[in-house]
Each structure stands twice: as structure tokens, then as C-alpha cells.
Design an enzyme around this catalytic site. Structure first.
Site, PDB file in Angstrom:
ATOM      1  N   ALA A 174       1.261  -0.674   0.032  1.00 52.35           N
ATOM      2  CA  ALA A 174      -0.308  -0.132  -0.086  1.00 52.35           C
ATOM      3  C   ALA A 174       1.229   1.141  -0.330  1.00 52.35           C
ATOM      4  O   ALA A 174       2.100   1.179  -0.102  1.00 52.35           O
ATOM      5  CB  ALA A 174      -0.650  -0.121   0.996  1.00 52.35           C
ATOM      6  N   ASN A 175       0.086   2.727   0.139  1.00 52.78           N
ATOM      7  CA  ASN A 175       0.959   3.490   0.100  1.00 52.78           C
ATOM      8  C   ASN A 175       0.119   4.326   1.116  1.00 52.78           C
ATOM      9  O   ASN A 175      -0.918   4.117   1.962  1.00 52.78           O
ATOM     10  CB  ASN A 175       1.347   4.299  -1.178  1.00 52.78           C
ATOM     11  CG  ASN A 175      -0.055   4.484  -2.368  1.00 52.78           C
ATOM     12  OD1 ASN A 175      -0.548   5.631  -1.620  1.00 52.78           O
ATOM     13  ND2 ASN A 175       0.109   3.876  -3.060  1.00 52.78           N
ATOM     14  N   ARG A 176       1.502   5.867   1.887  1.00 51.57           N
ATOM     15  CA  ARG A 176       0.103   6.624   2.395  1.00 51.57           C
ATOM     16  C   ARG A 176      -0.542   7.140   1.966  1.00 51.57           C
ATOM     17  O   ARG A 176      -1.759   8.301   2.470  1.00 51.57           O
ATOM     18  CB  ARG A 176       1.451   7.350   3.449  1.00 51.57           C
ATOM     19  CG  ARG A 176       2.503   6.224   3.631  1.00 51.57           C
ATOM     20  CD  ARG A 176       3.796   7.613   4.209  1.00 51.57           C
ATOM     21  NE  ARG A 176       4.206   6.978   5.144  1.00 51.57           N
ATOM     22  CZ  ARG A 176       4.547   6.008   5.966  1.00 51.57           C
ATOM     23  NH1 ARG A 176       3.621   5.758   6.684  1.00 51.57           N
ATOM     24  NH2 ARG A 176       6.003   5.915   6.055  1.00 51.57           N
TER      25      ARG A 176
END
Ligand code: CTP
Length: 408
Positions: A215-217
């Protein structure tokens, strides 16, 4: 005023006067209007969808539960994506449904879902028109703001009977359409009304196995705010969102997806569109073959290697698509060489301009509530001050409306 480029949703219900609707379509189109026909089952007993489709040069909508048309809440889109809903002929039965809020087929559902002006041209036997039930329904409809053209007095098509109930002639109906649109024109339409927009937002999750993912932020705050701002300017917005913690914005159609490949499919399915704003932080890579079962630790063995495969580039695909929206806007999340990288993306991805932001952890932009962006276009770079994500969204929606206007 001319009817040029005005979108008229024409609902044809089942009466013998439906044959006059064929001429009505021609008259409207001669004046430059676009006619989107909806036919009830009854209407199809009098004129064929083939004839209506040939005259209107487009798809004829007949079925509320059509898989193809309804994939994207088609009846809601139909109900809103027009300047006016015209019902000609309007039968006693359809008027009764409208007056009572029934929605058991496509026509009545669209009539219940629309927020556009509605004009009806009643047509029925004089006894049916003068029946207290029909008169009661007509009064209710007038009270609801529905406009009428006709019915007229004269010979009925079926012959033998005269009285009030004949459908107004096509040219009278056209004049009533023009008058109604003219009256509405004074109210200043919103700058993006009648325009469609697709927005992507949030991160994507790329599964490693059934319980783990990459995932990413990204929080989705900026993309969601942009979708809401475009809707506020009148656009019909489809928001394709990755997994986020925030609520769906009001007034937009939201498609929830998880992976980049799903996001691309949803975006392509939402075409055609006038505007595309690709805000999502799409994962560049997915796990080449995600495991069907949870990957287990094996004592003494090295950790499993993750083989990655490149994800489709959604912005680039849309920027070079045969049905490319008139205005394609990308984002650039950078931690270094902001302007040079953004200019590279502008060219490579076929965007009209790029909203570039510095996502270095120190800026707090990724996941935060504020944003500081530069608009990178072919004509130069414009730096915006530090703003809330909502303010960035509103300025961007204004800029999009201006650019689109300039492209006309
Ligand atoms: N984008 C996309 N599909 C991808 C990757 C990016 O649609 N697979 C879009 C983003 O939504 C954004 C723009 O492309 O509008 C740039 O995204 P960014 O993450 O800054 O760039 P990348 O293309 O991922 O390039 P790099 O990782 O080299 O910076």
C-alpha cells in the site's frame, strides 16, 4: 435561443400519438438538439425502437434492468445528464405514475430521479383526460412544477371522437421546449453542468496473499475533495476510489476498487467523459503472482522473495485513449526535482497539465489536510500558495472549468 447542443431526454409512452414523436425527434434535431430517447413498453407497441433509434442517431433506452445500460447506475445518469426531460406523448397511465411517485419501469424511474425541468405533452382519449382522476393527477403534477404543453382539442387519431386530448403538434412542443430552456437560462447554469468528470483517488492495495498487501500513505483527501468540487460546479462526477478511511463525498457516483488493474477497468468503464483528473497514488507495481493462501514462515528458510510486475499506468492510458476526455489532468507526487519530473510526466502521460506536489515526509502533505502545489502545463508553471486540500480542490475545479471553456 437555439437548441444547439442542448440534451433533451425524450420519454415516449404508449399512445397512438407516439407516431408524432418520430417527427418531434426530427424537429428537435434540425435545431441542433441532442435527443436521448427512452421508450416505455407501451410505446414500443406503437413505434419501434429501431425507428426511434434511426431518427435520433443513438441508443434507445427501454429497460430499467438492462445490464449494459445499468452498469453505472444508468437511470440516475440518464435522469441528470440532460438539460430537459420531455414526455411526449404522456399517457394517462404515465401521468398517474408521476403524480404518485411510482417507479416501476425506466421511464417512471427517470422521472422520479431527475432534477431537470420536465415538460409533458399529454395525449389520450378525451374521456380519459376529463376523468376526475386524470385531472387530479394533472393538478398534482402542475403543483410539483411539471410543465404542460397541450393537450389540444380536435379529432382523435383513432377517429370518431373529438374533444380535449390530442397531443400538441411537434412544432408547438419544440416551441415549449425552447421557452422552458430560455426561462431557465436566466438562472445562469453552473459552469460544468452537462459535463462529465472521472476522478481517481486514494491508494491502491496490491495483494501479496489473502491477508497482506502493498500500500502507500495516500488518504484520498485531495482526490475526494476534487470530486466534490467538480460536482459543486455542476459536473456529473464518477469517483473511482481505492481503499480509504474517509466518507464518500456528496453528489458524486463512487466506484470502490482495491487494485490498480481494477481502478483502470472502472475508469475506462466510466468513459466517455469531458474531464479526467487522476489523483490516485496508484501502486506502480503489483506482486506478480499473489499467493492463493497465506504465505507461511518456514523455520530456517530465507524470507520469500517478492516478484513484482508493473501495473498499468491509468493516467497514461486515458491520456492516449481513443475516447480521451477533452481535459486530462494528472498529479505528480515527488520527493525531488519536482518541476523537471512533473514536466516529464506531462509529456509522457499525455496530460493537459500536472498538479505537482512535494510529498517528502517533512511537508506532511501525504495524509495531511494541506497541500502546496505547482500547476505544470505546456505554457509554464504556476505556483499556488499553501492551501487546505479543499481550497486546492476548489481552485482546481475553477481552473478546469476555465480551460474547458477555452477549448470550446
Ligand atoms: N498514475 C496512474 N497510474 C499509475 C501510476 C500513476 O494513473 N500506474 C497517475 C497518478 O494518478 C498521477 C500521475 O500518474 O496522476 C503521476 O503519478 P506519480 O506516482 O507521481 O508518478 P508515477 O507514474 O508513479 O512515476 P514515478 O513513480 O516514477 O514518480
Amino acid at each position: 435561443m437555439t437548441l444547439r447542443d442542448r440534451r433533451i431526454l425524450l420519454i415516449i409512452s404508449g399512445g397512438i400519438a407516439a407516431y408524432k414523436s418520430l417527427d418531434l425527434i426530427r424537429r428537435l434535431r434540425e435545431r441542433g438538439a441532442r435527443v436521448i430517447p427512452v421508450m416505455t413498453a407501451g410505446a414500443q407497441q406503437f413505434v419501434t425502437p429501431l425507428a426511434v433509434g434511426a431518427l435520433s442517431s443513438g441508443h434507445v433506452f427501454t429497460d430499467l434492468f438492462s445490464r449494459e445500460d445499468e452498469q453505472d447506475v444508468g437511470h440516475i445518469r440518464l435522469a441528470r445528464d440532460c438539460d430537459l426531460v420531455l414526455v411526449a406523448p404522456a399517457t394517462a397511465d404515465l401521468m398517474a405514475k408521476m403524480a404518485n411517485g411510482l417507479a416501476d419501469d425506466l421511464a417512471s424511474t427517470v422521472l422520479l430521479a431527475t432534477d431537470r425541468p420536465v415538460l409533458i405533452a399529454p395525449a389520450m382519449n378525451p374521456k380519459m383526460w376529463s376523468h376526475p382522476a386524470t385531472l387530479r393527477n394533472a393538478e398534482t403534477l402542475a403543483g410539483d412544477g411539471i410543465r404542460f404543453v397541450g393537450p389540444k382539442a380536435g379529432e382523435m387519431a383513432e377517429g370518431g371522437e373529438a374533444g380535449l386530448g390530442r397531443m400538441a403538434e411537434p412544432l408547438e412542443i419544440v416551441a415549449a421546449v425552447e421557452a422552458l430552456l430560455d426561462a431557465g437560462a436566466g438562472a445562469q447554469p453552473l459552469p460544468l453542468s452537462g459535463k462529465r468528470a472521472i476522478v481517481t483517488s486514494g491508494p491502491t492495495h496490491e495483494p501479496i496473499d489473502p491477508v497482506r498487501y502493498i500500500a502507500n500513505r495516500s488518504s484520498g483527501k485531495q482526490g475526494h475533495a476534487i470530486a466534490a468540487a467538480l460536482a459543486k460546479l455542476g459536473a456529473d462526477v464518477t469517483l473511482v476510489s481505492g481503499p480509504v478511511e474517509i466518507a464518500d463525498p456528496p453528489g458524486v457516483r463512487v466506484v470502490h476498487v482495491e487494485r490498480a488493474e481494477e481502478m483502470l477497468d472502472a475508469v475506462v468503464a466510466a468513459l466517455p467523459s469531458d474531464i479526467a483528473v487522476m489523483v490516485a497514488a496508484v501502486a506502480d507495481w503489483r506482486v506478480a503472482t499473489s499467493a492463493g493462501e497465506k504465505i507461511k514462515k518456514k523455520p530456517g528458510e530465507a524470507p520469500p522473495p517478492l516478484q513484482l510486475a508493473e501495473n498499468p499506468d491509468i493516467l497514461k492510458t486515458i491520456g492516449h485513449h481513443a475516447a480521451r476526455p477533452k481535459l486530462v489532468v494528472g498529479f505528480a507526487a515527488e520527493t525531488q526535482d519536482l518541476e523537471a519530473n512533473a514536466r516529464g510526466k506531462l509529456k509522457r502521460k499525455g496530460a493537459d497539465f500536472i498538479v505537482a506536489n512535494d510529498v517528502s515526509p517533512a511537508t506532511g502533505i501525504m495524509g495531511g489536510d494541506r497541500n502546496s502545489v505547482k500547476i505544470v502545463g505546456n505554457d509554464g508553471i504556476e505556483a499556488w500558495p499553501d492551501l487546505s486540500k479543499q481550497e486546492v480542490a476548489e481552485r482546481l475545479a475553477d481552473l478546469i472549468a476555465k480551460r474547458l471553456e477555452a477549448l470550446r
